[in-house]
Design a protein around this motif. Structure first.
Motif: not given
Length: 176
Positions: A144-163
């Protein structure tokens, strides 16, 4: 401090050797997660700034070659952003599976105790049941802790690519 290590040792003995494996797995997973967070918070900003500066130094922003260079730059930084994310996701998926393995080994111990004593007394089965439930809980908490962290990392990576794509697009329109 010594009491802390004794408490960890007692907890590990209660959960069996599978719990130790789960603990090592969660430790490695969180080291990798923290490395990705450090990359996002520190090194990515500099990489993005360098990429935008190199793009701004170009005089040609509209040719096919310029678009290929832009795409390669975005891809290179995107790969750096998502580096190790599949490994982290695999470790997250492995946590509950190891917890299940701990459940099975704990239940085997319960059945061994039952076959040795010839009865189903709760006292004799208690240690096996704890060895069955504690690794399961540890695997689920780690996942569970890894899922939350991985979701945040994946979302942030996509957002940074778009930026980054937006930052380079702004300069494309200015250069044309």
């Amino acid at each position: 401090m010594l009491e802390f290590f004794e408490a960890i040792r007692d907890f590990t003995e209660t959960g069996g050797t599978v719990l130790l494996v789960i603990g090592v797995l969660i430790f490695v997973m969180w080291l990798m997660i923290l490395e990705r967070i450090m990359y996002l918070l520190i090194w990515h900003k500099q990489a993005k700034k360098d990429a935008v500066a190199r793009w701004n130094q170009r005089t040609d922003h509209s040719s096919w070659n310029a678009h290929q260079i832009r795409q390669a730059t975005v891809s290179r930084i995107s790969m750096a952003l998502s580096s190790n994310l599949p490994v982290i996701q695999a470790l997250v998926a492995l946590c509950p599976l190891l917890g299940l393995m701990g459940t099975v080994t704990g239940m085997i111990e319960v059945f061994d105790v039952m076959s040795m004593t010839g009865s189903g007394s709760a006292r004799s089965m208690a240690s096996g049941v704890s060895k069955a439930t504690i690794p399961t809980m540890a695997g689920m908490v780690g996942a569970l802790s890894g899922v939350f962290a991985t979701t945040w990392l994946t979302r942030t990576a996509k957002k940074e690519r778009a930026h980054l794509e937006d930052a380079l697009d702004i300069h494309v329109t200015k250069g044309e």
